[in-house]
Design a protein around this motif. Structure first.
Motif, mmCIF file in Angstrom:
data_model
loop_
_atom_site.group_PDB
_atom_site.id
_atom_site.type_symbol
_atom_site.label_atom_id
_atom_site.label_comp_id
_atom_site.label_asym_id
_atom_site.label_seq_id
_atom_site.Cartn_x
_atom_site.Cartn_y
_atom_site.Cartn_z
ATOM 1 N N HIS A 64 2.325 2.550 -2.061
ATOM 2 C CA HIS A 64 0.866 2.676 -2.110
ATOM 3 C C HIS A 64 0.545 3.505 -3.348
ATOM 4 O O HIS A 64 0.528 4.725 -3.300
ATOM 5 N N TYR A 65 0.289 2.814 -4.470
ATOM 6 C CA TYR A 65 0.180 3.522 -5.739
ATOM 7 C C TYR A 65 -1.273 3.752 -6.167
ATOM 8 O O TYR A 65 -2.165 3.010 -5.807
ATOM 9 N N ASN A 66 -1.454 4.828 -6.950
ATOM 10 C CA ASN A 66 -2.775 5.209 -7.463
ATOM 11 C C ASN A 66 -2.912 5.008 -8.963
ATOM 12 O O ASN A 66 -3.988 4.793 -9.471
ATOM 13 N N ASN A 67 -1.813 5.116 -9.676
ATOM 14 C CA ASN A 67 -1.857 5.199 -11.129
ATOM 15 C C ASN A 67 -0.980 4.110 -11.743
ATOM 16 O O ASN A 67 0.211 4.019 -11.423
ATOM 17 N N TYR A 89 3.038 3.518 -11.682
ATOM 18 C CA TYR A 89 3.512 2.274 -11.081
ATOM 19 C C TYR A 89 4.528 1.595 -12.006
ATOM 20 O O TYR A 89 5.629 1.230 -11.581
ATOM 21 N N ASP A 102 -2.084 -1.589 -4.520
ATOM 22 C CA ASP A 102 -2.964 -0.679 -5.241
ATOM 23 C C ASP A 102 -3.826 0.049 -4.213
ATOM 24 O O ASP A 102 -4.549 -0.585 -3.436
ATOM 25 N N SER A 103 -3.769 1.379 -4.203
ATOM 26 C CA SER A 103 -4.512 2.150 -3.207
ATOM 27 C C SER A 103 -6.023 1.954 -3.325
ATOM 28 O O SER A 103 -6.739 2.073 -2.331
ATOM 29 N N LYS A 104 -6.497 1.633 -4.529
ATOM 30 C CA LYS A 104 -7.941 1.429 -4.721
ATOM 31 C C LYS A 104 -8.425 0.142 -4.059
ATOM 32 O O LYS A 104 -9.609 -0.021 -3.821
ATOM 33 N N LYS A 120 -3.912 0.248 5.264
ATOM 34 C CA LYS A 120 -2.834 1.198 4.962
ATOM 35 C C LYS A 120 -2.138 1.626 6.252
ATOM 36 O O LYS A 120 -0.907 1.646 6.335
ATOM 37 N N THR A 163 4.601 6.856 -2.570
ATOM 38 C CA THR A 163 3.375 7.016 -3.349
ATOM 39 C C THR A 163 3.822 7.337 -4.772
ATOM 40 O O THR A 163 5.018 7.345 -5.062
ATOM 41 N N ASP A 164 2.882 7.608 -5.640
ATOM 42 C CA ASP A 164 3.253 7.923 -7.017
ATOM 43 C C ASP A 164 4.123 9.172 -7.129
ATOM 44 O O ASP A 164 4.852 9.327 -8.101
#
Length: 185
Positions: free
Chosen positions: A22-25, A29, A154-156, A163, A175-176
């Protein structure tokens, strides 16, 4: 994160595992997918990568610096849209069969295999049930075949409710910047 990801992959060997990333950036990634590929290939694994074309440009640039041409022969790229929508829609049974078709030659040869898939879709909330069904089938498959498989979201673009459901379908959440081992029922 590379050392953390490398440790995780090596901890899951040889039985494999199902990882929810579950990535943010985007930069993190790309760094993590490259670390996954490099670690797997240096361990002697074949890597099945279902990824979008935009990311592949950045991934390939970094891989050229890390791996030889010969090592890169163990990387097998499939466009993620073609992989997940090969039947024109996100249908779990069709996708799992397509996944099996792609991994079977490696399994038959006794080759060690890891997979990484970026799962993307539009704003269709109705697809959530199909995504969860797909993930449950993949979870069973990776356990049976001893594959280490990362499913990246993508977490967004992932709702809190999805989730939560995805955390129930995976043994590990990445996560990141951290790894969380999930208790599965």
């Amino acid at each position: 994160m590379s050392n953390l990801l490398e440790t995780l992959i090596n901890d899951l060997r040889p039985n494999g595992g199902h990882i929810f990333y579950h990535y943010n950036n985007k930069e993190n990634y790309i760094h993590n997918v490259v670390s996954f590929i490099v670690t797997g290939i240096k361990n002697g694994d074949h890597i099945l990568l279902a990824e979008n074309d935009r990311h592949m440009l950045d991934i390939n640039k970094k891989l050229q610096k890390e791996l030889s041409k010969g090592q890169l022969e163990n990387l097998h790229f499939i466009n993620n849209y073609d992989f997940y929508y090969s039947n024109g829609n996100f249908h779990p049974h069709t996708i799992v069969n397509y996944f099996l078709k792609n991994i079977e030659p490696f399994i038959e040869k006794g080759a060690s295999l890891c997979s990484w898939g970026l799962i993307e879709w539009g704003e269709d909330k109705e697809i959530n049930d199909d995504v969860v069904e797909y993930e449950k089938q993949v979870d069973s498959l990776v356990k049976e075949k001893g594959i280490t498989s990362v499913c990246a979201y993508d977490s967004k673009r992932t709702s809190d409710s999805l989730k939560e459901l995805l955390m129930r379908c995976h043994g590990v959440m990445l996560t990141d910047d951290e790894v969380v081992y999930l208790k599965q029922t």
